[in-house]
Scaffold this motif. Structure first.
Motif, PDB file in Angstrom:
ATOM      1  N   GLY A  93       8.108  24.244  21.497  1.00 53.36           N
ATOM      2  CA  GLY A  93       6.884  24.998  21.218  1.00 53.36           C
ATOM      3  C   GLY A  93       7.080  26.220  20.348  1.00 53.36           C
ATOM      4  O   GLY A  93       6.236  27.110  20.324  1.00 53.36           O
ATOM      5  N   GLY A  94       8.174  26.280  19.612  1.00 52.92           N
ATOM      6  CA  GLY A  94       8.455  27.426  18.749  1.00 52.92           C
ATOM      7  C   GLY A  94       7.727  27.355  17.417  1.00 52.92           C
ATOM      8  O   GLY A  94       6.969  26.417  17.149  1.00 52.92           O
ATOM      9  N   GLN A  95       7.970  28.348  16.597  1.00 53.42           N
ATOM     10  CA  GLN A  95       7.373  28.429  15.267  1.00 53.42           C
ATOM     11  C   GLN A  95       8.469  28.673  14.236  1.00 53.42           C
ATOM     12  O   GLN A  95       9.522  29.233  14.551  1.00 53.42           O
ATOM     13  CB  GLN A  95       6.394  29.602  15.173  1.00 53.42           C
ATOM     14  CG  GLN A  95       5.201  29.500  16.078  1.00 53.42           C
ATOM     15  CD  GLN A  95       4.358  30.764  15.976  1.00 53.42           C
ATOM     16  OE1 GLN A  95       4.866  31.866  16.161  1.00 53.42           O
ATOM     17  NE2 GLN A  95       3.088  30.596  15.685  1.00 53.42           N
ATOM     18  N   ILE A  96       8.178  28.296  13.000  1.00 51.90           N
ATOM     19  CA  ILE A  96       9.073  28.600  11.892  1.00 51.90           C
ATOM     20  C   ILE A  96       8.299  29.514  10.956  1.00 51.90           C
ATOM     21  O   ILE A  96       7.238  29.149  10.449  1.00 51.90           O
ATOM     22  CB  ILE A  96       9.532  27.326  11.156  1.00 51.90           C
ATOM     23  CG1 ILE A  96      10.322  26.450  12.115  1.00 51.90           C
ATOM     24  CG2 ILE A  96      10.351  27.688   9.926  1.00 51.90           C
ATOM     25  CD1 ILE A  96      10.777  25.152  11.535  1.00 51.90           C
ATOM     26  N   LEU A  97       8.829  30.714  10.773  1.00 48.33           N
ATOM     27  CA  LEU A  97       8.180  31.703   9.930  1.00 48.33           C
ATOM     28  C   LEU A  97       8.956  31.864   8.635  1.00 48.33           C
ATOM     29  O   LEU A  97      10.183  31.740   8.611  1.00 48.33           O
ATOM     30  CB  LEU A  97       8.081  33.048  10.666  1.00 48.33           C
ATOM     31  CG  LEU A  97       7.334  33.007  11.997  1.00 48.33           C
ATOM     32  CD1 LEU A  97       7.379  34.371  12.670  1.00 48.33           C
ATOM     33  CD2 LEU A  97       5.906  32.536  11.818  1.00 48.33           C
TER      34      LEU A  97
END
Length: 111
Positions: A93-97
């Motif tokens: 459930g992470g994000q890539i910024l």
């Protein structure tokens, strides 16, 4: 099941062969699967043939040339990167910024 870091290590250490770059048909030996341990990979000897559009084969060659690596290593790295991104975004459930040159921050999303 192994972690995504094991999949990444596997993707960068397993030896393989690749052919058919110009025609768009890619044959890869010593195939790996997400979740394989390094020992599992060392004991495998498979051949997988995949037909891809010529443009995909060109991009693979471009990746290899620009990184000064072999096409098989570029393919292994691409698969390992995809496994890592999938694990971080879909499973955890992470994000890539992404931070651009002008310091704008945006999110990279995958469908």
């Amino acid at each position: 099941m192994s972690s995504s870091s094991d999949a990444i290590k596997a993707g960068h250490s397993a030896g393989s062969t690749i052919s058919g770059i110009a025609s768009g048909s890619i044959a890869v030996g010593n195939s790996i699967q997400i979740g394989d341990s390094l020992q599992d990979i060392e004991n495998k000897n498979e051949l997988i043939q995949v037909s891809v559009p010529v443009e995909v084969a060109r991009v693979l060659k471009w990746l290899a040339d620009n990184q000064k690596i072999t096409p098989e290593l570029a393919l292994q790295k691409a698969i390992a990167t995809e496994a890592y991104i999938y694990d971080i975004t879909k499973i955890q459930g992470g994000q890539i910024l992404l931070k651009t040159k002008d310091n704008t921050i945006g999110e990279i999303t995958f469908k």
